[in-house]
Design a protein around this motif. Structure first.
Motif, mmCIF file in Angstrom:
data_model
loop_
_atom_site.group_PDB
_atom_site.id
_atom_site.type_symbol
_atom_site.label_atom_id
_atom_site.label_comp_id
_atom_site.label_asym_id
_atom_site.label_seq_id
_atom_site.Cartn_x
_atom_site.Cartn_y
_atom_site.Cartn_z
ATOM 1 N N HIS A 62 15.422 1.935 -12.570
ATOM 2 C CA HIS A 62 15.308 0.953 -13.654
ATOM 3 C C HIS A 62 13.888 0.459 -13.889
ATOM 4 N N TYR A 63 13.128 0.214 -12.812
ATOM 5 C CA TYR A 63 11.831 -0.411 -13.002
ATOM 6 C C TYR A 63 10.663 0.391 -12.416
ATOM 7 N N GLY A 64 10.950 1.617 -11.975
ATOM 8 C CA GLY A 64 9.869 2.558 -11.655
ATOM 9 C C GLY A 64 8.975 2.190 -10.490
ATOM 10 N N GLN A 65 9.498 1.409 -9.563
ATOM 11 C CA GLN A 65 8.655 1.033 -8.418
ATOM 12 C C GLN A 65 8.628 2.185 -7.418
ATOM 13 N N THR A 66 7.595 2.994 -7.490
ATOM 14 C CA THR A 66 7.509 4.219 -6.706
ATOM 15 C C THR A 66 6.070 4.729 -6.682
ATOM 16 N N TYR A 134 3.166 23.179 -0.174
ATOM 17 C CA TYR A 134 2.892 21.923 -0.869
ATOM 18 C C TYR A 134 3.712 20.810 -0.216
ATOM 19 N N ILE A 135 3.061 19.676 0.031
ATOM 20 C CA ILE A 135 3.703 18.561 0.737
ATOM 21 C C ILE A 135 3.763 17.355 -0.195
ATOM 22 N N ARG A 136 4.949 16.785 -0.364
ATOM 23 C CA ARG A 136 5.124 15.664 -1.278
ATOM 24 C C ARG A 136 5.695 14.435 -0.568
ATOM 25 N N PRO A 137 4.819 13.542 -0.079
ATOM 26 C CA PRO A 137 5.318 12.253 0.408
ATOM 27 C C PRO A 137 5.597 11.347 -0.799
ATOM 28 N N PHE A 138 6.674 10.583 -0.762
ATOM 29 C CA PHE A 138 6.923 9.619 -1.843
ATOM 30 C C PHE A 138 7.760 8.455 -1.346
ATOM 31 N N ILE A 139 7.550 7.311 -1.991
ATOM 32 C CA ILE A 139 8.286 6.089 -1.637
ATOM 33 C C ILE A 139 9.048 5.638 -2.880
ATOM 34 N N ILE A 140 10.319 5.309 -2.714
ATOM 35 C CA ILE A 140 11.118 4.803 -3.843
ATOM 36 C C ILE A 140 11.779 3.477 -3.476
ATOM 37 N N ALA A 141 11.909 2.610 -4.491
ATOM 38 C CA ALA A 141 12.582 1.319 -4.324
ATOM 39 C C ALA A 141 14.086 1.565 -4.359
ATOM 40 N N THR A 142 14.812 1.068 -3.362
ATOM 41 C CA THR A 142 16.237 1.410 -3.252
ATOM 42 C C THR A 142 17.196 0.235 -3.411
ATOM 43 N N GLU A 143 16.668 -0.983 -3.482
ATOM 44 C CA GLU A 143 17.577 -2.136 -3.574
ATOM 45 C C GLU A 143 18.444 -2.055 -4.829
ATOM 46 N N PHE B 61 12.399 10.753 -9.470
ATOM 47 C CA PHE B 61 11.702 10.192 -8.301
ATOM 48 C C PHE B 61 10.189 10.459 -8.311
ATOM 49 N N HIS B 62 9.762 11.408 -9.129
ATOM 50 C CA HIS B 62 8.365 11.847 -9.040
ATOM 51 C C HIS B 62 7.536 11.537 -10.287
ATOM 52 N N TYR B 63 8.133 11.724 -11.478
ATOM 53 C CA TYR B 63 7.327 11.582 -12.689
ATOM 54 C C TYR B 63 7.852 10.548 -13.680
ATOM 55 N N GLY B 64 8.863 9.789 -13.263
ATOM 56 C CA GLY B 64 9.261 8.605 -14.039
ATOM 57 C C GLY B 64 9.825 8.858 -15.420
ATOM 58 N N GLN B 65 10.402 10.029 -15.633
ATOM 59 C CA GLN B 65 10.962 10.310 -16.967
ATOM 60 C C GLN B 65 12.336 9.634 -17.092
ATOM 61 N N THR B 66 12.347 8.464 -17.677
ATOM 62 C CA THR B 66 13.548 7.634 -17.720
ATOM 63 C C THR B 66 13.406 6.563 -18.792
ATOM 64 N N VAL B 67 14.504 6.186 -19.412
ATOM 65 C CA VAL B 67 14.526 5.074 -20.369
ATOM 66 C C VAL B 67 15.782 4.250 -20.131
ATOM 67 N N ILE B 139 18.962 6.500 -18.844
ATOM 68 C CA ILE B 139 18.894 7.964 -18.739
ATOM 69 C C ILE B 139 17.850 8.314 -17.692
ATOM 70 N N ILE B 140 18.201 9.215 -16.795
ATOM 71 C CA ILE B 140 17.238 9.657 -15.776
ATOM 72 C C ILE B 140 17.119 11.182 -15.781
ATOM 73 N N ALA B 141 15.904 11.664 -15.483
ATOM 74 C CA ALA B 141 15.640 13.105 -15.378
ATOM 75 C C ALA B 141 16.142 13.583 -14.023
ATOM 76 N N THR B 142 16.963 14.622 -14.014
ATOM 77 C CA THR B 142 17.606 15.025 -12.744
ATOM 78 C C THR B 142 17.189 16.406 -12.231
ATOM 79 N N GLU B 143 16.433 17.154 -13.004
ATOM 80 C CA GLU B 143 16.084 18.516 -12.551
ATOM 81 C C GLU B 143 15.304 18.467 -11.235
ATOM 82 N N PRO B 144 15.732 19.264 -10.247
ATOM 83 C CA PRO B 144 14.981 19.271 -8.987
ATOM 84 C C PRO B 144 13.774 20.195 -9.085
#
Lengths: 353, 353
Positions: A62-66, A134-143, B61-67, B139-144
């Protein structure tokens, strides 16, 4: 201290060719760590690569905290596995996290976990020329909450994907459109953070550029629409009359680790390199005077991506006759040589896993 | 044509009080529809509210494609359930989606699905004064895939949450900080789209404002840092010397549905209302001359949120003695009256479910 590991019951087949599409195949395991307010980051673990289960109200949706990072593990000719300046990635992960109000991680600790993960997945680091892991660390807001406020829980994950060479059949200079309508970032925004929203916001400009035969976009600053910022998701360098110029970090430009490394290499070589504001008008003037000798993007994916042509409001700048410049090639060979253990790492940039 | 419904085996308890924290409780069911390249939007369905399962590489989770969107269902005194201009939300969902390169939905069709969902969950629309059922389509982008490009698959979901009154114990004017450092949006960016990245990017400014005793942030434009854009996640209106002024849609301001409705009400009342650029200096000058009579934010959550005080670079503007203005109150009563079926809906804004 060793990480708890849940081993994957089923091991996937590893790619047997250098033709690996970018970011579609993932290794057998991933790293996960959770954050909860009051408890901090906890429960670091390695588990099988598997789907995530999240509440539909999880704040990431919803709010893109990542925030995220991107780095690579490289295989040397004698079979060792090297990481390139990985500490810089976790430093930047925290820098990005600060902008997005995400609690910081212990950089050394997480680097240690990454090393354990890479060690476990060592066989996934491909050996073909130009390939890497290729290594992809990422943090996502889960609340699970629709309140517009920082999340009280997060998940840090590291996933890894074997990737083919960025350029198959040698480096090819690309044609780039100077974007005059869309804006990537602006002072006071999130441009210097590696966060999701910065990327999808560029898709329209990418599509517009592609329609006119351009491979990528050169972004101008959001305030005056004059000063050069980045190309696509890379930093940009120009060789003008023997001097190397790259836009100074303005608050809206990502601090690329390849960018930093290129500057350090140039300084060591005693080639003049300046970080400063450079406008598209100045660049065009240099081009008209025959002084624009080379141009290249820098980033983890391509290392060096030469620019052969720039299109700006109907004007065309053909750079170095669409050929890779001598300096671009030398920088590419030097950085990739260090990354693959073929050149002496006098900077101490690589870490063996 | 009726939607396939998988009924929830377990029904949750509904809140028995008006004290419902915002966006934490969700109804028993949700709406889901999928998109795949080549196939379009398909398989609309109502299922139990349940966790989502996504690949860790899912593009959201990576590029924020969402509305997303936000609207409410209201219970009338005689027990009916009304939606307020919901067609505007799906119109804007597509507008936002266009900016984020997300394929459009059929607006009428999705509105029909929403009505079916609300009808099924009718008992979840609370009846206490000031409460409502908050509706969140997204709407969220789901392609892995880690490729920086538009996703080839998406998920549209609608979740719903009973919410308490925005102001408990009557409307209270709030204190707001005029943000001079951080930027919400800029021309050519995504400011006019309702997309995740626009929200978390404001958390630092919110925290800074809160530290100094402010409830919210007034955003200035990203180019000159002079022109007023929005307050928090609401639009803003000022009453200056009898005239109502609101910032014109600049490309970086969200086109609020409450904003549009307020303008239409004012026009009907023949009160002068102007959409134009207004600088913070102009506002301060009007304040010094005693002409700044009222100020209020508008949005789905609060409808009208009066501003009692503005803090700008150490200068303080106290508006209408920290009291709600007569016009603000009248607008609030009118819009909420229409929403709850207590006032005649001469605009035809409400839809009964």
């Amino acid at each position: 201290m060793s990480l708890p590991i849940v081993e994957a019951a089923y091991k996937k087949e590893k790619p047997e060719t250098e033709q690996i599409p970018f970011g579609r195949t993932f290794t057998d395991h991933m790293f996960v760590m959770d954050y909860e307010e009051g408890k901090g980051w906890h429960e670091p673990r390695i588990v099988p690569y598997e789907p995530l289960t999240l509440d539909p109200a999880a704040m990431i949706f919803h709010y893109g905290q990542t925030v995220f990072e991107g780095l690579k593990a490289y295989r040397t000719d004698d079979g060792r596995v090297l990481l390139f300046r990985p500490e810089k990635n976790f430093e930047r992960l925290n820098l990005s996290g600060d902008r997005l109000s995400i609690p910081p991680v212990d950089e050394d600790e997480v680097l240690g976990y990454l090393k354990e993960l890479v060690a476990l997945e060592k066989d996934w680091v491909p050996e073909f020329e130009g390939t890497s892991l290729y290594i992809r660390p990422f943090i996502i807001a889960t609340e699970p909450s629709l309140a517009v406020a920082p999340s009280k829980s997060y998940k840090l994950m590291i996933i890894m994907s074997p990737v083919g060479p960025y350029f198959s059949g040698g480096i090819k200079p690309v044609t780039i459109n100077v974007e005059d309508q869309f804006t990537r970032a602006v002072k006071g925004g999130t441009g210097m953070a590696k966060t999701a929203g910065n990327y999808s916001s560029g898709y329209q400009a990418q599509a517009k550029a592609a329609k006119e035969g351009n491979a990528d976009v050169l972004w101008l600053d959001g305030v005056e629409k004059r000063y050069i910022e980045e190309v696509g998701s890379m930093n940009i360098f120009f060789k003008i009359d023997g001097e190397i110029v790259t836009p100074a970090l303005s608050g809206s430009i990502l601090q690329g680790i390849t960018r930093t490394s290129i500057i350090e290499v140039l300084k060591k070589w005693e080639i003049p390199v300046t970080e400063r504001r450079i406008s598209i008008e100045e660049l065009y003037e240099a081009y008209e005077q025959g002084k624009l000798e080379e141009a290249f993007g820098t980033g983890t994916a391509a290392v060096i991506s030469p620019v052969g042509e720039l299109n700006w409001l109907g004007k065309k700048m053909v750079i170095n006759d669409h050929e890779i410049g001598a300096l671009s090639q030398e920088l590419y060979d030097t950085i990739t040589g260090i990354q693959r253990g073929r050149k002496e790492d006098s900077f101490g940039w690589t870490i063996e896993v």
